[in-house]
Design a protein around this motif. Structure first.
Motif, mmCIF file in Angstrom:
data_model
loop_
_atom_site.group_PDB
_atom_site.id
_atom_site.type_symbol
_atom_site.label_atom_id
_atom_site.label_comp_id
_atom_site.label_asym_id
_atom_site.label_seq_id
_atom_site.Cartn_x
_atom_site.Cartn_y
_atom_site.Cartn_z
ATOM 1 N N LEU A 261 13.087 -2.770 -16.387
ATOM 2 C CA LEU A 261 14.517 -2.838 -16.670
ATOM 3 C C LEU A 261 14.772 -2.548 -18.151
ATOM 4 O O LEU A 261 15.695 -1.810 -18.500
ATOM 5 C CB LEU A 261 15.051 -4.216 -16.292
ATOM 6 C CG LEU A 261 16.576 -4.393 -16.274
ATOM 7 C CD1 LEU A 261 16.958 -5.522 -15.319
ATOM 8 C CD2 LEU A 261 17.121 -4.687 -17.664
ATOM 9 N N VAL A 262 13.950 -3.122 -19.026
ATOM 10 C CA VAL A 262 14.111 -2.893 -20.466
ATOM 11 C C VAL A 262 13.877 -1.417 -20.798
ATOM 12 O O VAL A 262 14.587 -0.831 -21.624
ATOM 13 C CB VAL A 262 13.154 -3.801 -21.274
ATOM 14 C CG1 VAL A 262 13.133 -3.403 -22.750
ATOM 15 C CG2 VAL A 262 13.571 -5.260 -21.132
ATOM 16 N N SER A 263 12.870 -0.817 -20.163
ATOM 17 C CA SER A 263 12.611 0.610 -20.382
ATOM 18 C C SER A 263 13.820 1.445 -19.990
ATOM 19 O O SER A 263 14.211 2.381 -20.703
ATOM 20 C CB SER A 263 11.386 1.053 -19.577
ATOM 21 O OG SER A 263 10.210 0.428 -20.056
ATOM 22 N N SER A 264 14.417 1.109 -18.849
ATOM 23 C CA SER A 264 15.594 1.827 -18.383
ATOM 24 C C SER A 264 16.766 1.641 -19.341
ATOM 25 O O SER A 264 17.501 2.581 -19.645
ATOM 26 C CB SER A 264 15.977 1.332 -16.982
ATOM 27 O OG SER A 264 17.160 1.945 -16.529
ATOM 28 N N PHE A 265 16.907 0.421 -19.835
ATOM 29 C CA PHE A 265 18.003 0.127 -20.767
ATOM 30 C C PHE A 265 17.837 0.936 -22.048
ATOM 31 O O PHE A 265 18.784 1.552 -22.542
ATOM 32 C CB PHE A 265 18.019 -1.366 -21.086
ATOM 33 C CG PHE A 265 19.163 -1.786 -21.953
ATOM 34 C CD1 PHE A 265 20.370 -2.195 -21.407
ATOM 35 C CD2 PHE A 265 19.051 -1.762 -23.339
ATOM 36 C CE1 PHE A 265 21.439 -2.571 -22.209
ATOM 37 C CE2 PHE A 265 20.105 -2.136 -24.154
ATOM 38 C CZ PHE A 265 21.305 -2.535 -23.592
ATOM 39 N N LEU A 266 16.611 0.959 -22.604
ATOM 40 C CA LEU A 266 16.344 1.673 -23.842
ATOM 41 C C LEU A 266 16.500 3.185 -23.681
ATOM 42 O O LEU A 266 16.830 3.897 -24.643
ATOM 43 C CB LEU A 266 14.939 1.350 -24.354
ATOM 44 C CG LEU A 266 14.739 -0.062 -24.921
ATOM 45 C CD1 LEU A 266 13.267 -0.326 -25.195
ATOM 46 C CD2 LEU A 266 15.560 -0.246 -26.199
ATOM 47 N N ALA A 267 16.281 3.664 -22.479
ATOM 48 C CA ALA A 267 16.423 5.092 -22.212
ATOM 49 C C ALA A 267 17.889 5.493 -22.023
ATOM 50 O O ALA A 267 18.205 6.686 -21.921
ATOM 51 C CB ALA A 267 15.621 5.478 -20.970
ATOM 52 N N GLY A 268 18.770 4.483 -21.958
ATOM 53 C CA GLY A 268 20.194 4.764 -21.785
ATOM 54 C C GLY A 268 20.594 5.016 -20.353
ATOM 55 O O GLY A 268 21.683 5.542 -20.083
ATOM 56 N N ASN A 269 19.714 4.625 -19.426
ATOM 57 C CA ASN A 269 19.950 4.924 -18.012
ATOM 58 C C ASN A 269 20.413 3.725 -17.189
ATOM 59 O O ASN A 269 20.631 3.845 -15.978
ATOM 60 C CB ASN A 269 18.666 5.474 -17.372
ATOM 61 C CG ASN A 269 18.201 6.749 -18.042
ATOM 62 O OD1 ASN A 269 19.020 7.559 -18.473
ATOM 63 N ND2 ASN A 269 16.882 6.927 -18.131
ATOM 64 N N TYR A 270 20.526 2.547 -17.840
ATOM 65 C CA TYR A 270 20.857 1.350 -17.076
ATOM 66 C C TYR A 270 22.327 1.367 -16.680
ATOM 67 O O TYR A 270 23.212 1.586 -17.524
ATOM 68 C CB TYR A 270 20.532 0.097 -17.896
ATOM 69 C CG TYR A 270 20.427 -1.148 -17.056
ATOM 70 C CD1 TYR A 270 19.442 -1.265 -16.083
ATOM 71 C CD2 TYR A 270 21.327 -2.195 -17.224
ATOM 72 C CE1 TYR A 270 19.344 -2.404 -15.305
ATOM 73 C CE2 TYR A 270 21.236 -3.339 -16.450
ATOM 74 C CZ TYR A 270 20.248 -3.437 -15.488
ATOM 75 O OH TYR A 270 20.151 -4.565 -14.718
#
Length: 302
Positions: free
Chosen positions: A40-49
């Motif tokens: 979830l954090v990876s997705s958030f940092l990628a701007g995809n959340y």
């Protein structure tokens, strides 16, 4: 009216990246702090959340807490005191002579801090900390095996491998909280010292010395006779120079230093004085006699 979001999505990404970079923490560790999964954090940092508004408040709170920690009062750094000198000298004696030595006495006078500093300066020092769970021969072997990388599982072979790894290693074994050890475990350490030639420094309270001294029976005599050096450290023997060494860098008034000295000489020891100092600084923004008195009252000291 809807409450305004503290951070935009872009600002939250930048803040979280800065937090990860400045703390040196791994992304999975930060995810755990946030109560989120690594994915979830990876997705958030990628701007995809897709629902960032559910995560941004957690990030804002994490950043806020981290900022408070940066400015909160810190425990004084290690300072040489009469107690640390005794601990250093005793460990050094055990190290150089390859024998058993013991430092025993009051809690909170700085024995463990001195051990950490000795280890920091001496890479050949090996430390185990005893708790009731590890008070037996088996417990001691487990702690030493972990430190030395011993993979054996059979009790006798573990001991044999430990001795082989210690022999001619030039190391010293420091045992903190040694009062928890059983008499059999103490004898076990004495045997390891004899067979490996490595010194053992036992650090603990009065109980460890009582166990070593025993009742005068022959089985205790052999253990007690192996002690090459024994030193006692007491809170009421802490000097004004000791307190000045720890707190002198803060430029405190003489009456504040006197109060901290008085605290250090009680059963609370130097640790108690440090806690009073930190609490006074946190609550009042400075450390003076009036603040120390109020903190002491809240902590039921004196």
């Amino acid at each position: 009216m809807e409450e305004k979001q503290e951070l935009t999505y872009g600002e939250a990404i930048a803040a979280l990246r800065e937090y990860i970079s400045s703390t040196g923490k791994k992304q999975v560790e930060v995810a755990s702090e946030l109560g989120l999964s690594g994915a979830l954090v990876s997705s958030f940092l990628a701007g995809n959340y897709k629902t960032p508004h559910t995560v941004i408040p957690k990030i804002a709170e994490l950043i806020k807490v981290n900022e408070k920690k940066k400015v909160s009062p810190k425990e004084p750094e290690f300072a040489e005191t009469s107690v640390s000198k005794i601990v250093f000298n005793t460990i050094s004696y055990a190290h150089l002579r390859g024998t058993v030595a013991v430092v025993y006495g009051d809690a909170g006078v700085g024995k463990t801090c001195a051990i950490r500093e000795y280890v920091r300066k001496n890479r050949l020092a090996l430390v185990i900390t005893i708790s009731p769970t590890y008070a037996s021969i088996t417990g001691v072997n487990e702690l030493m095996a972990e430190q030395l990388g011993v993979r054996e599982r059979v009790a006798r072979r573990i001991t044999k491998e430990i001795i082989l790894k210690l022999k001619n290693s030039g190391r010293v074994l420091i045992v903190d909280e040694a009062q928890h050890l059983t008499v059999r475990a103490l004898n076990h350490l004495r045997c390891i010292s004899d067979e490996s030639g490595v010194g053992v420094a036992l650090i603990g309270n009065e109980e460890v010395y009582s166990k070593l001294r025993g009742t005068g029976r022959a089985d205790f005599a052999q253990l007690f006779s192996r002690i090459g050096m024994r030193k006692q450290v007491l809170a009421n023997r802490l000097t004004e120079e000791d307190i000045s060494s720890v707190f002198g860098v803060y430029g405190l008034e003489p009456d504040a230093m006197n109060m901290l000295t008085a605290v250090a000489r009680t059963n609370y020891g130097l640790r108690g004085a440090v806690n009073v100092f930190i609490n006074a600084a946190a609550v009042f923004g400075q450390v003076d006699k009036a603040g120390i008195v109020k903190v002491m009252r809240d902590m039921n000291i004196g």
